[in-house]
Motif scaffolding. Structure first.
Motif, PDB file in Angstrom:
ATOM      1  N   ALA A  30       0.833  -1.204   0.000  1.00 44.10           N
ATOM      2  CA  ALA A  30       0.000   0.000   0.000  1.00 44.10           C
ATOM      3  C   ALA A  30       0.867   1.253   0.000  1.00 44.10           C
ATOM      4  N   GLU A  31       1.974   1.240   0.734  1.00 47.55           N
ATOM      5  CA  GLU A  31       2.869   2.395   0.750  1.00 47.55           C
ATOM      6  C   GLU A  31       3.512   2.614  -0.618  1.00 47.55           C
ATOM      7  N   LEU A  32       3.861   1.527  -1.308  1.00 47.18           N
ATOM      8  CA  LEU A  32       4.420   1.665  -2.654  1.00 47.18           C
ATOM      9  C   LEU A  32       3.444   2.372  -3.580  1.00 47.18           C
ATOM     10  N   ILE A  33       2.178   2.008  -3.483  1.00 42.00           N
ATOM     11  CA  ILE A  33       1.161   2.630  -4.330  1.00 42.00           C
ATOM     12  C   ILE A  33       0.916   4.069  -3.885  1.00 42.00           C
ATOM     13  N   ASP A  34       0.819   4.306  -2.580  1.00 36.51           N
ATOM     14  CA  ASP A  34       0.523   5.646  -2.073  1.00 36.51           C
ATOM     15  C   ASP A  34       1.656   6.637  -2.348  1.00 36.51           C
ATOM     16  N   ASP A  35       2.910   6.168  -2.368  1.00 41.45           N
ATOM     17  CA  ASP A  35       4.047   7.065  -2.584  1.00 41.45           C
ATOM     18  C   ASP A  35       4.054   7.662  -3.984  1.00 41.45           C
ATOM     19  N   ASP A  36       3.756   6.888  -4.995  1.00 39.01           N
ATOM     20  CA  ASP A  36       3.795   7.370  -6.378  1.00 39.01           C
ATOM     21  C   ASP A  36       2.776   6.586  -7.206  1.00 39.01           C
ATOM     22  N   SER A  79     -19.696  -7.832  -7.575  1.00 41.19           N
ATOM     23  CA  SER A  79     -19.094  -7.672  -8.894  1.00 41.19           C
ATOM     24  C   SER A  79     -19.781  -8.574  -9.910  1.00 41.19           C
ATOM     25  N   ARG A  80     -20.221  -7.961 -10.978  1.00 46.87           N
ATOM     26  CA  ARG A  80     -20.847  -8.724 -12.062  1.00 46.87           C
ATOM     27  C   ARG A  80     -20.158  -8.420 -13.389  1.00 46.87           C
ATOM     28  N   SER A  81     -18.883  -8.139 -13.341  1.00 45.37           N
ATOM     29  CA  SER A  81     -18.203  -7.765 -14.575  1.00 45.37           C
ATOM     30  C   SER A  81     -17.948  -8.982 -15.448  1.00 45.37           C
ATOM     31  N   GLU A  82     -17.879  -8.738 -16.723  1.00 53.33           N
ATOM     32  CA  GLU A  82     -17.648  -9.767 -17.732  1.00 53.33           C
ATOM     33  C   GLU A  82     -16.388  -9.394 -18.500  1.00 53.33           C
ATOM     34  N   PRO A  83     -15.830 -10.302 -19.285  1.00 55.11           N
ATOM     35  CA  PRO A  83     -14.671  -9.942 -20.100  1.00 55.11           C
ATOM     36  C   PRO A  83     -14.952  -8.713 -20.958  1.00 55.11           C
ATOM     37  N   GLY A  84     -13.978  -7.797 -20.976  1.00 53.98           N
ATOM     38  CA  GLY A  84     -14.136  -6.540 -21.704  1.00 53.98           C
ATOM     39  C   GLY A  84     -14.540  -5.387 -20.806  1.00 53.98           C
ATOM     40  N   HIS A  85     -14.994  -5.676 -19.585  1.00 56.56           N
ATOM     41  CA  HIS A  85     -15.406  -4.637 -18.638  1.00 56.56           C
ATOM     42  C   HIS A  85     -14.180  -3.842 -18.193  1.00 56.56           C
ATOM     43  N   LYS A  86     -14.297  -2.498 -18.152  1.00 53.80           N
ATOM     44  CA  LYS A  86     -13.190  -1.648 -17.737  1.00 53.80           C
ATOM     45  C   LYS A  86     -13.200  -1.458 -16.223  1.00 53.80           C
ATOM     46  N   VAL A  87     -11.987  -1.458 -15.619  1.00 58.50           N
ATOM     47  CA  VAL A  87     -11.824  -1.355 -14.173  1.00 58.50           C
ATOM     48  C   VAL A  87     -10.769  -0.295 -13.886  1.00 58.50           C
ATOM     49  N   CYS A  88     -11.040   0.583 -12.930  1.00 59.61           N
ATOM     50  CA  CYS A  88     -10.064   1.590 -12.524  1.00 59.61           C
ATOM     51  C   CYS A  88      -9.066   0.958 -11.553  1.00 59.61           C
ATOM     52  N   LEU A  89      -7.768   1.107 -11.825  1.00 55.74           N
ATOM     53  CA  LEU A  89      -6.705   0.541 -10.993  1.00 55.74           C
ATOM     54  C   LEU A  89      -5.703   1.617 -10.605  1.00 55.74           C
ATOM     55  N   GLU A  90      -5.074   1.423  -9.463  1.00 55.97           N
ATOM     56  CA  GLU A  90      -3.936   2.239  -9.055  1.00 55.97           C
ATOM     57  C   GLU A  90      -2.735   1.313  -8.934  1.00 55.97           C
ATOM     58  N   ALA A  91      -1.655   1.681  -9.611  1.00 52.35           N
ATOM     59  CA  ALA A  91      -0.438   0.874  -9.581  1.00 52.35           C
ATOM     60  C   ALA A  91       0.697   1.721  -9.023  1.00 52.35           C
ATOM     61  N   VAL A  98       2.481  -4.147  -8.561  1.00 54.47           N
ATOM     62  CA  VAL A  98       1.745  -3.902  -7.317  1.00 54.47           C
ATOM     63  C   VAL A  98       0.574  -3.000  -7.667  1.00 54.47           C
ATOM     64  N   VAL A  99      -0.623  -3.542  -7.549  1.00 51.89           N
ATOM     65  CA  VAL A  99      -1.809  -2.841  -8.037  1.00 51.89           C
ATOM     66  C   VAL A  99      -2.982  -3.099  -7.097  1.00 51.89           C
ATOM     67  N   ARG A 100      -3.915  -2.162  -7.071  1.00 46.64           N
ATOM     68  CA  ARG A 100      -5.165  -2.323  -6.311  1.00 46.64           C
ATOM     69  C   ARG A 100      -6.272  -1.598  -7.061  1.00 46.64           C
ATOM     70  N   LEU A 101      -7.494  -1.957  -6.748  1.00 49.74           N
ATOM     71  CA  LEU A 101      -8.629  -1.261  -7.329  1.00 49.74           C
ATOM     72  C   LEU A 101      -8.658   0.161  -6.782  1.00 49.74           C
ATOM     73  N   CYS A 102      -9.140   1.107  -7.571  1.00 50.97           N
ATOM     74  CA  CYS A 102      -9.140   2.513  -7.158  1.00 50.97           C
ATOM     75  C   CYS A 102      -9.931   2.743  -5.869  1.00 50.97           C
ATOM     76  N   ALA A 103     -10.980   1.989  -5.660  1.00 50.67           N
ATOM     77  CA  ALA A 103     -11.822   2.187  -4.475  1.00 50.67           C
ATOM     78  C   ALA A 103     -11.178   1.638  -3.204  1.00 50.67           C
ATOM     79  N   GLU A 104     -10.150   0.796  -3.343  1.00 49.66           N
ATOM     80  CA  GLU A 104      -9.495   0.210  -2.173  1.00 49.66           C
ATOM     81  C   GLU A 104      -8.429   1.159  -1.645  1.00 49.66           C
ATOM     82  N   HIS A 105      -8.411   1.361  -0.362  1.00 50.95           N
ATOM     83  CA  HIS A 105      -7.350   2.142   0.279  1.00 50.95           C
ATOM     84  C   HIS A 105      -6.958   1.426   1.542  1.00 50.95           C
TER      85      HIS A 105
END
Length: 156
Positions: A30-36, A79-91, A98-105
């Motif tokens: 989480a710190e790696l993602i939060d730093d940059d 979650s009801r996403s199917e192939p092709g569904h777009k997802v917001c990520l933070e890396a 090292v990645v997480r969904l945008c809504a996760e903190h």
């Protein structure tokens, strides 16, 4: 009974090690993602095990021109996403794997501190069990040694 004490102590110490390592790894990630952070759009490339309560989704994303994939376990009720569904990520820019969904903190104080409290409790219990086992073993060995050194005198 003594063997059971030793096993409980070892089990608690193993749980302590696992819990501490797991919580520390999550905190570090989480710190790696939060730093940059780099916000990217991922695309669900396939759904794995869609019939279970938790479904796993493989998400492909690109950071700095390099393609990466991650697998996320999601609750099927949320979650009801199917192939092709777009997802917001933070890396993490320095470690794009090292990645997480945008809504996760994570981890937040409410999430991680109870884990460290449990780790402390299990660690203390494990140490007490092991120390108790060692003290009991030393006492029994001392009694056996004293009994051999001074046998009871038999009446004449």
């Amino acid at each position: 009974m003594r063997r059971l004490t030793w096993l409980f102590g070892a089990l608690f110490l193993v749980l302590t090690g696992f819990g501490a390592c797991s919580a520390t790894l999550q905190w570090h990630r989480a710190e790696l993602i939060d730093d940059d952070p780099v916000r990217v759009t991922g695309v669900v490339s396939r759904v794995i095990e869609p019939t279970t309560k938790y479904r796993r989704e493989e998400i492909a994303y690109t950071v700095d021109g390099h393609r990466h994939t991650t697998v996320r376990k999601l609750d099927t009720d949320l979650s009801r996403s199917e192939p092709g569904h777009k997802v917001c990520l933070e890396a993490a820019r320095t470690h794009p794997e090292v990645v997480r969904l945008c809504a996760e903190h994570y981890p937040q104080g409410d999430d991680i501190f109870p884990v460290y409290i449990l780790v402390t409790v299990f660690g203390t219990a494990g140490v007490l069990f092991v120390v108790g086992y060692l003290v009991t073993s030393a006492r029994q060995a001392g009694r056996a040694r004293r009994a051999q050194e001074s046998p009871l005198e038999t009446p004449a």
